[in-house]
Design an enzyme around this catalytic site. Structure first.
Site, PDB file in Angstrom:
ATOM      1  N   ASP A 179      57.061  34.759  31.163  1.00 17.15           N
ATOM      2  CA  ASP A 179      57.156  35.612  32.359  1.00 17.15           C
ATOM      3  C   ASP A 179      58.199  35.065  33.334  1.00 17.15           C
ATOM      4  OD1 ASP A 179      55.690  37.975  32.732  1.00 17.15           O
ATOM      5  OD2 ASP A 179      53.795  36.878  32.874  1.00 17.15           O
ATOM      6  N   LYS A 219      52.206  45.933  25.977  1.00 19.16           N
ATOM      7  CA  LYS A 219      52.909  44.698  25.603  1.00 19.16           C
ATOM      8  C   LYS A 219      52.550  44.298  24.165  1.00 19.16           C
ATOM      9  CE  LYS A 219      53.293  43.150  30.379  1.00 19.16           C
ATOM     10  NZ  LYS A 219      52.856  42.327  31.508  1.00 19.16           N
ATOM     11  N   GLN A 269      48.169  38.152  32.604  1.00 20.14           N
ATOM     12  CA  GLN A 269      48.441  39.370  33.369  1.00 20.14           C
ATOM     13  C   GLN A 269      47.947  39.213  34.805  1.00 20.14           C
ATOM     14  OE1 GLN A 269      50.245  41.916  32.257  1.00 20.14           O
ATOM     15  NE2 GLN A 269      49.972  43.226  34.041  1.00 20.14           N
TER      16      GLN A 269
HETATM   17  N1  GUN Z   1      51.587  42.251  36.654  1.00 16.98           N
HETATM   18  C1  GUN Z   1      52.527  43.166  37.018  1.00 16.98           C
HETATM   19  N2  GUN Z   1      53.719  42.869  36.472  1.00 16.98           N
HETATM   20  C2  GUN Z   1      53.531  41.746  35.742  1.00 16.98           C
HETATM   21  C3  GUN Z   1      54.388  40.960  34.925  1.00 16.98           C
HETATM   22  O1  GUN Z   1      55.590  41.211  34.765  1.00 16.98           O
HETATM   23  N3  GUN Z   1      53.812  39.891  34.323  1.00 16.98           N
HETATM   24  C4  GUN Z   1      52.500  39.574  34.504  1.00 16.98           C
HETATM   25  N4  GUN Z   1      52.029  38.483  33.891  1.00 16.98           N
HETATM   26  N5  GUN Z   1      51.681  40.284  35.255  1.00 16.98           N
HETATM   27  C5  GUN Z   1      52.200  41.362  35.860  1.00 16.98           C
END
Ligand code: GUN
Length: 294
Positions: free
Chosen positions: A120, A53, A97
């Site tokens: 998100d 990311k 995350q």
């Molecule tokens: N963990 C797995 N997929 C995601 C996501 O799309 N966003 C976040 N914040 N954590 C995740």
């Protein structure tokens, strides 16, 4: 029929190029979109997602603020960091995350994020706005699925869609987005889950199948109508001694058999995966634009 493979990497690259131009345009107006990335603990899969990311942000000119905290970080300290990011004008998006360590209440942390920086799309305010069709940050994976369909000219209006899986991250939101009265919706949606009777009977009706069950071979060729469009959201590790790392990634769909019946299908990897990060970049740029317009 042998399916055309939907190239998620290409769609993601096209969208990232569009976003890069937008970021350059914002810079001429003195605005640099900023994303705070927060990772607690050292789960290897989460680490690699977070690194990907941050790299994607850098590639298109988004500022990313890296926050890697030890596994024993207290809930209080994490909430304090979220609050600091809420109040930081350089930050337009906050990504915590998931999953978080067990001693931290995930719901409480997600609720603490300012909905205006919830890139998100997990905050209940954004989820609620999405459900009633108001302007909201849309969750990244479901939004990525819809962009893949639209950018491959798959008609949504009136289409029979069957979603397999009812998670908060994919199944529920993608079903909701697809029933909205909007160009990104207007479909007729069925959601199948672990308590569904005769799942195959439902899936067989589908013009579009969205597999998000989290289990390999959940969708097999006998369940797929000739010419259906198949989107595979699954990412599962299966043992493979021929691979150096000892496993390979597969989706939720029996790809080799299903591609002989479908008209369009996403591979794993290289289908939905590259779109998730792209939609996070999209939301971060959108958030910067909204902040500027305030
Ligand atoms: N963990 C797995 N997929 C995601 C996501 O799309 N966003 C976040 N914040 N954590 C995740």
């Amino acid at each position: 029929m042998t399916a055309k493979i939907i190239d998620g990497k290409q769609v993601a690259a096209d969208m990232r190029a569009e976003l890069k131009d937008k970021v350059a345009e914002l810079k001429t107006q003195g605005v640099v979109p900023g994303l705070a990335v927060i990772l607690v603990g050292d789960d290897p899969a989460s680490k690699s997602y977070v690194t990907a990311k941050e790299k994607a942000c850098e590639e298109i000119g988004i500022y990313s603020d890296d926050n890697r905290l030890p596994d024993d970080t207290s809930e209080e300290d994490l909430l304090a960091l979220v609050e600091k990011c809420n109040n930081d004008p350089k930050i337009n998006g906050i990504l915590v995350q998931l999953p978080l360590p067990k001693h931290i209440d995930e719901d409480k942390v997600l609720l603490a994020i300012d909905p205006a920086k919830d890139v998100d799309g997990f905050h209940p305010v954004n989820v609620g706005k999405m459900v009633v069709g108001q302007d909201a940050f849309l969750p990244c994976t479901p939004h990525g699925v819809i962009q893949l369909l639209l950018r491959n000219d798959v008609p949504l209006e009136g289409a029979e869609v069957v979603v397999v899986g009812r998670s908060n991250i994919v199944g529920k939101p993608v079903a909701n987005m697809l029933i909205q009265k909007a160009a990104t919706g207007n479909a007729t949606v069925t959601v199948c889950h672990t308590r569904t009777k005769n799942m195959a009977e439902h899936v067989k009706r589908a013009d579009i199948i969205i597999a998000a069950a989290g289990w390999p071979n959940t969708v097999t060729a006998d369940m797929v109508k000739d010419g259906a469009v198949v989107i595979d959201v699954g990412v599962n590790r299966v043992e493979d001694a021929t691979k150096k790392r000892g496993y390979r990634l597969v989706g939720d769909v029996d790809f080799e058999a299903v591609k002989e019946k479908a008209s369009l299908i996403t591979p794993v990897p290289g289908g939905v995966g590259p779109m998730t990060i792209t939609m996070l970049l999209y939301n971060t740029v959108l958030s910067a634009e909204k902040a500027m317009a305030k």
